[in-house]
Design an enzyme around this catalytic site. Structure first.
Site, PDB file in Angstrom:
ATOM      1  N   CYS A 129     -56.966  19.339 -29.400  1.00 22.83           N
ATOM      2  CA  CYS A 129     -55.513  19.411 -29.537  1.00 22.83           C
ATOM      3  C   CYS A 129     -55.120  20.849 -29.911  1.00 22.83           C
ATOM      4  CB  CYS A 129     -54.998  18.390 -30.532  1.00 22.83           C
ATOM      5  SG  CYS A 129     -55.455  16.690 -30.146  1.00 22.83           S
ATOM      6  N   ASP A 184     -50.332  14.173 -20.702  1.00 22.74           N
ATOM      7  CA  ASP A 184     -50.216  15.022 -21.883  1.00 22.74           C
ATOM      8  C   ASP A 184     -48.997  15.925 -21.787  1.00 22.74           C
ATOM      9  OD1 ASP A 184     -50.582  16.585 -24.112  1.00 22.74           O
ATOM     10  OD2 ASP A 184     -52.656  17.099 -23.679  1.00 22.74           O
ATOM     11  N   HIS A 216     -53.298  12.627 -24.487  1.00 24.97           N
ATOM     12  CA  HIS A 216     -53.456  13.696 -25.471  1.00 24.97           C
ATOM     13  C   HIS A 216     -54.094  13.104 -26.725  1.00 24.97           C
ATOM     14  CE1 HIS A 216     -52.620  17.387 -27.641  1.00 24.97           C
ATOM     15  NE2 HIS A 216     -52.147  16.648 -28.625  1.00 24.97           N
TER      16      HIS A 216
END
Length: 248
Positions: A129, A184, A216
């Site tokens: 991330c 995402d 995500h």
């Protein structure tokens, strides 16, 4: 495995250290956390990586805000049901500027280099991330140290901002791997294409793959975004990269 403290210019970073446990030196890996921070699941990921023969350091990059865990988290994180969890990490995230992150990275790399648990070879970096952006910045800021860097379900890797991570492409000498999430909003297709273009034009050896159907945060088993298949794929790609590029 132990928690340790690492002094920095801005305070003391708490960090998790994972090691095969044989007392011998192993190739060093800097593990860059996601926004939910240093918690049991990230420690288990570091342990998994260490079991493959690496010494793994996972700093709490939000140490300026507080020691880990910087926010109280449930055992299972579902932002759709509890959007306040995402809001809660905002103040902590704002304490980490790109400049501060790179100052910290130098300190973490120095700590790894001085440790008797690491070998003399180059370092690998992996990030998740927001940590994917930190991994990319670290590879660009410390090309003489980083031989391999990977990022998974990265966020804002190639934006229009003047300090976007992809603008460091021209400094990178490491081999890179990116496993992007197909679904995402934090890393849309146009940003993936911009990142790919920057790396290709800079002559950076890299591979960039989009994991179809992945969300995500797909590697984070303590969240609703987890996907077993893309997580397994991520481990194969990451371990292949490190096996080729990191030596004792």
């Amino acid at each position: 495995m132990p928690m340790i403290d690492i002094p920095t210019r801005d305070g003391t970073a708490d960090a998790y250290l994972a090691h095969p446990g044989d007392g011998a030196p192993h190739p060093a890996v800097l593990f860059c956390m996601d926004a939910f921070g240093l918690r049991p699941h990230l420690k288990s990921m570091a342990d998994r990586l260490a079991s493959e023969g690496y010494t793994v350091l996972v700093p709490n990059v939000f140490y300026r805000y507080g020691r880990a865990p910087v926010v109280e988290l449930p055992e299972f994180i579902n932002p759709a049901e509890r959007p306040e969890l995402v809001q809660a990490v905002g103040p902590a995230a704002r304490t980490l500027t790109p400049e501060g992150a790179m100052r910290d990275a130098a300190v973490y790399l120095d700590w790894l280099a001085a440790s008797p648990l690491t070998g003399d070879g180059p370092v690998g970096v992996t990030g998740y991330c927001m940590g994917a952006g930190l991994a990319l910045r670290t590879a660009g800021a410390h090309p003489e140290r980083i031989a391999a860097a990977a990022g998974f379900h990265g966020a804002r890797l190639a934006t229009d901002a003047p300090d976007s991570p992809h603008l460091l492409a021209g400094h990178i000498t490491a081999e890179l791997y990116f496993g992007h999430a197909d679904r995402d909003s934090a890393n849309p297709a146009d940003q993936i294409a911009r990142l790919e273009k920057a790396l290709t034009e800079a002559g950076v050896e890299h591979r960039s793959e989009v994991y179809e159907g992945a969300l995500h945060g797909f590697t984070q088993a303590d969240t609703a975004m987890y996907g077993a298949e893309p997580t397994d794929r991520h481990w194969v790609a990451l371990l292949d990269l490190f096996a080729r590029r990191l030596t004792d």
